[in-house]
Design an enzyme around this catalytic site. Sequence first.
Site, PDB file in Angstrom:
ATOM      1  N   TRP A   7       0.874  -1.182   0.000  1.00 41.54           N
ATOM      2  CA  TRP A   7       0.000   0.000   0.000  1.00 41.54           C
ATOM      3  C   TRP A   7       0.909   1.228   0.000  1.00 41.54           C
ATOM      4  O   TRP A   7       1.833   1.310   0.801  1.00 41.54           O
ATOM      5  CB  TRP A   7      -0.881  -0.020   1.252  1.00 41.54           C
ATOM      6  CG  TRP A   7      -1.817   1.140   1.365  1.00 41.54           C
ATOM      7  CD1 TRP A   7      -2.405   1.815   0.345  1.00 41.54           C
ATOM      8  CD2 TRP A   7      -2.286   1.750   2.570  1.00 41.54           C
ATOM      9  NE1 TRP A   7      -3.221   2.797   0.839  1.00 41.54           N
ATOM     10  CE2 TRP A   7      -3.163   2.784   2.204  1.00 41.54           C
ATOM     11  CE3 TRP A   7      -2.053   1.516   3.936  1.00 41.54           C
ATOM     12  CZ2 TRP A   7      -3.806   3.591   3.139  1.00 41.54           C
ATOM     13  CZ3 TRP A   7      -2.699   2.306   4.871  1.00 41.54           C
ATOM     14  CH2 TRP A   7      -3.566   3.339   4.471  1.00 41.54           C
ATOM     15  N   ASP A  41       2.045  -8.491  -0.772  1.00 44.93           N
ATOM     16  CA  ASP A  41       0.624  -8.128  -0.734  1.00 44.93           C
ATOM     17  C   ASP A  41       0.381  -6.789  -1.430  1.00 44.93           C
ATOM     18  O   ASP A  41       1.005  -5.778  -1.101  1.00 44.93           O
ATOM     19  CB  ASP A  41       0.152  -8.010   0.720  1.00 44.93           C
ATOM     20  CG  ASP A  41      -1.316  -7.588   0.783  1.00 44.93           C
ATOM     21  OD1 ASP A  41      -2.179  -8.429   0.458  1.00 44.93           O
ATOM     22  OD2 ASP A  41      -1.603  -6.422   1.123  1.00 44.93           O
ATOM     23  N   TYR A  44      -4.479   0.026  -4.884  1.00 43.16           N
ATOM     24  CA  TYR A  44      -3.286   0.728  -4.398  1.00 43.16           C
ATOM     25  C   TYR A  44      -2.643   1.537  -5.524  1.00 43.16           C
ATOM     26  O   TYR A  44      -2.249   0.993  -6.551  1.00 43.16           O
ATOM     27  CB  TYR A  44      -2.254  -0.257  -3.819  1.00 43.16           C
ATOM     28  CG  TYR A  44      -2.692  -0.963  -2.539  1.00 43.16           C
ATOM     29  CD1 TYR A  44      -3.850  -0.592  -1.850  1.00 43.16           C
ATOM     30  CD2 TYR A  44      -1.937  -2.000  -2.007  1.00 43.16           C
ATOM     31  CE1 TYR A  44      -4.243  -1.239  -0.690  1.00 43.16           C
ATOM     32  CE2 TYR A  44      -2.330  -2.654  -0.834  1.00 43.16           C
ATOM     33  CZ  TYR A  44      -3.480  -2.268  -0.187  1.00 43.16           C
ATOM     34  OH  TYR A  44      -3.868  -2.915   0.962  1.00 43.16           O
ATOM     35  N   GLN A  59      -7.191 -11.080   6.107  1.00 45.50           N
ATOM     36  CA  GLN A  59      -6.209 -10.009   6.335  1.00 45.50           C
ATOM     37  C   GLN A  59      -6.881  -8.903   7.143  1.00 45.50           C
ATOM     38  O   GLN A  59      -7.855  -8.309   6.700  1.00 45.50           O
ATOM     39  CB  GLN A  59      -5.705  -9.479   4.988  1.00 45.50           C
ATOM     40  CG  GLN A  59      -4.611  -8.465   5.159  1.00 45.50           C
ATOM     41  CD  GLN A  59      -4.071  -7.904   3.845  1.00 45.50           C
ATOM     42  OE1 GLN A  59      -3.990  -6.703   3.668  1.00 45.50           O
ATOM     43  NE2 GLN A  59      -3.706  -8.778   2.926  1.00 45.50           N
ATOM     44  N   TYR A 116      -2.177  -6.797   8.920  1.00 43.52           N
ATOM     45  CA  TYR A 116      -1.788  -5.589   8.179  1.00 43.52           C
ATOM     46  C   TYR A 116      -1.521  -4.436   9.139  1.00 43.52           C
ATOM     47  O   TYR A 116      -1.925  -4.458  10.291  1.00 43.52           O
ATOM     48  CB  TYR A 116      -2.770  -5.251   7.066  1.00 43.52           C
ATOM     49  CG  TYR A 116      -4.110  -4.604   7.376  1.00 43.52           C
ATOM     50  CD1 TYR A 116      -4.218  -3.321   7.919  1.00 43.52           C
ATOM     51  CD2 TYR A 116      -5.291  -5.246   7.007  1.00 43.52           C
ATOM     52  CE1 TYR A 116      -5.454  -2.723   8.129  1.00 43.52           C
ATOM     53  CE2 TYR A 116      -6.531  -4.663   7.217  1.00 43.52           C
ATOM     54  CZ  TYR A 116      -6.606  -3.391   7.781  1.00 43.52           C
ATOM     55  OH  TYR A 116      -7.824  -2.801   7.974  1.00 43.52           O
ATOM     56  N   LEU A 150       3.212  -2.350  11.844  1.00 42.03           N
ATOM     57  CA  LEU A 150       4.099  -1.333  12.429  1.00 42.03           C
ATOM     58  C   LEU A 150       3.319  -0.051  12.706  1.00 42.03           C
ATOM     59  O   LEU A 150       3.905   1.035  12.801  1.00 42.03           O
ATOM     60  CB  LEU A 150       5.279  -1.050  11.479  1.00 42.03           C
ATOM     61  CG  LEU A 150       6.237  -2.235  11.279  1.00 42.03           C
ATOM     62  CD1 LEU A 150       7.269  -1.914  10.187  1.00 42.03           C
ATOM     63  CD2 LEU A 150       6.942  -2.585  12.576  1.00 42.03           C
TER      64      LEU A 150
HETATM   65  P1  NAP Z   1       2.915  -0.525   8.354  1.00 41.34           P
HETATM   66  O1  NAP Z   1       3.515  -1.646   7.630  1.00 41.34           O
HETATM   67  O2  NAP Z   1       2.389  -0.732   9.722  1.00 41.34           O
HETATM   68  O3  NAP Z   1       3.936   0.714   8.408  1.00 41.34           O
HETATM   69  C1  NAP Z   1       4.593   1.189   7.263  1.00 41.34           C
HETATM   70  C2  NAP Z   1       5.499   2.326   7.692  1.00 41.34           C
HETATM   71  O4  NAP Z   1       6.511   1.820   8.565  1.00 41.34           O
HETATM   72  C3  NAP Z   1       6.199   2.997   6.537  1.00 41.34           C
HETATM   73  O5  NAP Z   1       6.220   4.383   6.819  1.00 41.34           O
HETATM   74  C4  NAP Z   1       7.613   2.427   6.595  1.00 41.34           C
HETATM   75  O6  NAP Z   1       8.588   3.335   6.133  1.00 41.34           O
HETATM   76  C5  NAP Z   1       7.770   2.201   8.070  1.00 41.34           C
HETATM   77  N1  NAP Z   1       8.720   1.121   8.362  1.00 41.34           N
HETATM   78  C6  NAP Z   1       8.823  -0.077   7.725  1.00 41.34           C
HETATM   79  N2  NAP Z   1       9.789  -0.832   8.277  1.00 41.34           N
HETATM   80  C7  NAP Z   1      10.310  -0.091   9.288  1.00 41.34           C
HETATM   81  C8  NAP Z   1      11.351  -0.317  10.214  1.00 41.34           C
HETATM   82  N3  NAP Z   1      12.032  -1.471  10.235  1.00 41.34           N
HETATM   83  N4  NAP Z   1      11.648   0.671  11.131  1.00 41.34           N
HETATM   84  C9  NAP Z   1      10.960   1.825  11.132  1.00 41.34           C
HETATM   85  N5  NAP Z   1       9.950   2.102  10.264  1.00 41.34           N
HETATM   86  C10 NAP Z   1       9.639   1.149   9.342  1.00 41.34           C
HETATM   87  O7  NAP Z   1       1.714   0.156   7.540  1.00 41.34           O
HETATM   88  P2  NAP Z   1       0.806  -0.168   6.294  1.00 41.34           P
HETATM   89  O8  NAP Z   1       1.476   0.130   5.022  1.00 41.34           O
HETATM   90  O9  NAP Z   1      -0.488   0.482   6.619  1.00 41.34           O
HETATM   91  O10 NAP Z   1       0.495  -1.736   6.367  1.00 41.34           O
HETATM   92  C11 NAP Z   1       1.283  -2.703   5.739  1.00 41.34           C
HETATM   93  C12 NAP Z   1       0.573  -3.357   4.577  1.00 41.34           C
HETATM   94  O11 NAP Z   1      -0.665  -3.930   4.997  1.00 41.34           O
HETATM   95  C13 NAP Z   1       0.139  -2.390   3.464  1.00 41.34           C
HETATM   96  O12 NAP Z   1       1.230  -1.974   2.687  1.00 41.34           O
HETATM   97  C14 NAP Z   1      -0.886  -3.225   2.748  1.00 41.34           C
HETATM   98  O13 NAP Z   1      -0.248  -4.191   1.927  1.00 41.34           O
HETATM   99  C15 NAP Z   1      -1.586  -3.892   3.912  1.00 41.34           C
HETATM  100  N6  NAP Z   1      -2.819  -3.146   4.324  1.00 41.34           N
HETATM  101  C16 NAP Z   1      -4.028  -3.724   4.066  1.00 41.34           C
HETATM  102  C17 NAP Z   1      -5.194  -3.090   4.419  1.00 41.34           C
HETATM  103  C18 NAP Z   1      -6.507  -3.767   4.128  1.00 41.34           C
HETATM  104  O14 NAP Z   1      -7.557  -3.122   4.238  1.00 41.34           O
HETATM  105  N7  NAP Z   1      -6.482  -5.035   3.777  1.00 41.34           N
HETATM  106  C19 NAP Z   1      -5.174  -1.831   5.056  1.00 41.34           C
HETATM  107  C20 NAP Z   1      -3.936  -1.271   5.339  1.00 41.34           C
HETATM  108  C21 NAP Z   1      -2.762  -1.952   4.974  1.00 41.34           C
HETATM  109  P3  NAP Z   1       9.275   3.221   4.656  1.00 41.34           P
HETATM  110  O15 NAP Z   1       8.181   2.945   3.683  1.00 41.34           O
HETATM  111  O16 NAP Z   1       9.924   4.555   4.519  1.00 41.34           O
HETATM  112  O17 NAP Z   1      10.284   2.093   4.694  1.00 41.34           O
END
Ligand code: NAP
Length: 267
Positions: free
Chosen positions: A21, A51, A56, A167, A195, A198
Amino acid sequence: MEYRQLGRTGEKVSVIGMGCWGVGLSKNHGDWAGEVASLRRGIELGMNLIDTAESYSSGRSEELVGEAVRECRDDVFIATKVAPPNLRHDAVIRACRDSIQRLGVSYVDLYQIHWPDPRVPIKETMSAMEHLVQDGLVRYIGISNFSVTETEGARAALARNEVASNQVEYALTNKSVEADILPYCVREKITLMAYSPLAHGKIAHSIPSDVLRKYGMSPAQAMLNWVTRNDQVVAIPKASNVRHQEENASSVATRFSAAEYDNMSSA
Ligand code: NAP
């Protein structure tokens, strides 16, 4: 990397996958090489679960995933999603074909209903999902953001296939699925794909520093380790930065003790 069975499928996916995403956002003005490099690095490190979703970045996320896996398609497990406006039978088929085209692949490993829509009978959506499996365009069927009741409805609507995964949002800072969805998934052997593990980058400050020091982990790594402490869970953090991706890939190299997990849960 640690691998876990997806639902009852016998398929092994990495316990830490890669969420997409926000990959391919137009604010980057066409410069997405860093995001592709980050995905490729994750694949090198054994993260085979990727994923994405048709919604997206208006499809660009799927295109960039396709670019990242061009040389190694059969080594990765691609999960994408059909959006609520496309849950009618023919729209599901069309949406899947469009996703496959953007990804530049011949099949999707896991096709997920992104959100339930009570206005469309689940039987109609699942009938289309089963056609896709029959036609070899989809290997496994998943759901996302489904409650326990909705999950039961989805399972009952399938004639020949099973729901492999649900998910849902799950993180140290958001444990609401522990009330019912997680125990249900554990009991029924449905993978819970966590999901936003972090908390969208709002890394928890509550993890005791002596535990972090003991294991040489960052707070982000500890969050991923904690969220995947149950065998039925895999997590899909998003990292567009290679350093973050590497950190995430090594977050489950060791495991905390049960008491340490409990302390983290209540901190
Ligand atoms: P997340 O994974 O909780 O957080 C992503 C953030 O954390 C980004 O800003 C990233 O920075 C940072 N980050 C990543 N690794 C890190 C580390 N080791 N140390 C510090 N910061 C770190 O948030 P998300 O994107 O909302 O969720 C993950 C995935 O879940 C999405 O990409 C999507 O595929 C899925 N999702 C699904 C739904 C649904 O409705 N099914 C909804 C939301 C999300 P950088 O990008 O700068 O590395």
